[in-house]
Design a protein around this motif. Structure first.
Motif, PDB file in Angstrom:
ATOM      1  N   LEU A  36     -27.921 -11.199  11.868  1.00  0.00           N
ATOM      2  CA  LEU A  36     -29.135 -11.727  11.595  1.00  0.00           C
ATOM      3  C   LEU A  36     -30.189 -10.104  11.175  1.00  0.00           C
ATOM      4  CD1 LEU A  36     -28.139 -14.245  12.800  1.00  0.00           C
ATOM      5  CD2 LEU A  36     -30.647 -14.535  13.248  1.00  0.00           C
ATOM      6  N   ALA A  37     -29.988  -8.871  11.927  1.00  0.00           N
ATOM      7  CA  ALA A  37     -30.736  -7.905  10.954  1.00  0.00           C
ATOM      8  C   ALA A  37     -30.002  -7.525  10.435  1.00  0.00           C
ATOM      9  CB  ALA A  37     -30.746  -7.049  12.977  1.00  0.00           C
ATOM     10  N   ALA A  38     -28.506  -7.595  10.446  1.00  0.00           N
ATOM     11  CA  ALA A  38     -27.928  -6.985   8.954  1.00  0.00           C
ATOM     12  C   ALA A  38     -28.385  -7.576   7.772  1.00  0.00           C
ATOM     13  CB  ALA A  38     -26.815  -6.646   9.578  1.00  0.00           C
ATOM     14  N   GLU A  39     -28.369  -8.851   7.696  1.00  0.00           N
ATOM     15  CA  GLU A  39     -29.122  -9.974   6.986  1.00  0.00           C
ATOM     16  C   GLU A  39     -30.568  -9.733   6.205  1.00  0.00           C
ATOM     17  OE1 GLU A  39     -27.185 -11.664   5.165  1.00  0.00           O
ATOM     18  OE2 GLU A  39     -25.387 -10.696   6.062  1.00  0.00           O
ATOM     19  N   GLY A  40     -31.056  -8.240   7.354  1.00  0.00           N
ATOM     20  CA  GLY A  40     -32.990  -8.641   6.970  1.00  0.00           C
ATOM     21  C   GLY A  40     -34.071  -9.188   7.658  1.00  0.00           C
ATOM     22  N   ALA A  41     -33.476  -9.970   8.557  1.00  0.00           N
ATOM     23  CA  ALA A  41     -34.284 -10.663   9.678  1.00  0.00           C
ATOM     24  C   ALA A  41     -34.796  -9.717  10.922  1.00  0.00           C
ATOM     25  CB  ALA A  41     -33.458 -11.689  10.910  1.00  0.00           C
ATOM     26  N   SER A  42     -36.440 -10.095  11.165  1.00  0.00           N
ATOM     27  CA  SER A  42     -36.567  -9.172  12.243  1.00  0.00           C
ATOM     28  C   SER A  42     -36.114  -9.640  13.254  1.00  0.00           C
ATOM     29  CB  SER A  42     -37.880  -8.587  11.990  1.00  0.00           C
ATOM     30  OG  SER A  42     -38.602  -8.846  11.337  1.00  0.00           O
ATOM     31  N   ILE A  43     -36.607  -9.266  14.343  1.00  0.00           N
ATOM     32  CA  ILE A  43     -35.829 -10.463  15.713  1.00  0.00           C
ATOM     33  C   ILE A  43     -36.214  -9.829  17.096  1.00  0.00           C
ATOM     34  CG2 ILE A  43     -33.229 -10.007  17.184  1.00  0.00           C
ATOM     35  CD1 ILE A  43     -32.930 -10.655  13.766  1.00  0.00           C
TER      36      ILE A  43
END
Length: 251
Positions: free
Chosen positions: A27-34
């Motif tokens: 999900l981080a690779a898709e731009g989401a903050s985690i």
């Protein structure tokens, strides 16, 4: 390259290792903050390492330790999320535990421990997410293919995951008007350090051969379905339990 989750914030429970770690990176690779949740303080180094990896992928990260069997700790997790990022778009209810025993050997302590994390914690994480989540958000629970199997020794593991199906359907109906989807993904046996401690070489071989290809699944087999279900393209998929198990069983 377009990142489909840019501007989104995801809370992932049990994120420091195994599937939770892989979901965080994907999900981080898709731009989401985690928001990287972990339970035991000794996992802090792993959580910090994952946060560093998320940041190297160009996204932001916040680590949060807590025992999710305590509702006040769940509330704190979402308070941390809102204080740091001001929004919530995705919850992946990944934290869990496994106990594999014959029914006749299961103690009251076993029962209470596993239901506290696999059922109670998941439910109240869903409740808190529903309070804070932005419209068009995504809630994803991690179940198990054993929900549909007639297999001994997993009674309280599968039983503690079974309520997720009903929690999923009910919440999907209650908050669907806000564009929020709620689903459960039910993996088959996955080659992780979560799976192997409960198994013997013999039971592992048996489980391998329940799939059509005679092998365990890998985390990389589950990640694409997770990425789809948290995406905008999955808006019409809700209230479902989706089995991803290499043909282990169909239901």
């Amino acid at each position: 390259m377009t990142q489909s989750l840019t501007g989104k914030v995801a809370v992932i429970t049990g994120a420091s290792r195994n599937m939770g770690r892989a979901f965080s990176e994907a999900l981080a690779a898709e731009g989401a903050s985690i928001v990287i949740h972990y339970r035991n303080p000794e996992m802090r180094t792993e959580a910090e390492d994952l946060a560093s990896k998320v940041q190297k992928l160009g996204s932001d990260a916040q680590i949060a330790q807590g025992d999710l069997t305590n509702i006040s700790e769940i509330e704190k997790l979402f308070e941390i999320t809102m204080k740091r990022f001001g929004r919530l778009d995705i919850l992946i209810n990944n934290a869990g535990m496994i106990i594999k025993k014959p029914v006749l050997e299961i103690t009251e302590e076993d029962y209470d421990r596993i239901f506290a994390i696999n059922s109670k914690a998941a439910f109240f994480c869903m409740r808190e997410a529903a309070k804070h989540m932005a419209d068009n958000g995504r809630i994803l629970n991690l179940g198990t293919t054993l929900l549909g199997a007639t297999t001994g020794y997993y009674s309280i593991y599968a039983g503690s995951k079974a309520p997720l199906e009903d929690f999923t359907r009910a919440l999907a109906k209650e908050i669907g008007h806000r564009g929020i989807t709620v689903n459960t993904i039910a993996p088959g046996p996955i080659n992780t350090s979560f799976f192997h401690p409960a198994e013997t070489p013999e039971s592992t071989e048996w489980l391998k051969h329940q799939s059509v290809s005679g092998q365990l699944g890998e985390i990389s087999d589950i990640v694409p379905m997770v990425k789809f279900l948290v995406s905008s393209e999955a808006r019409w998929v809700t209230a479902q339990t989706i089995f991803v198990n290499g043909g282990f069983l169909a239901r």
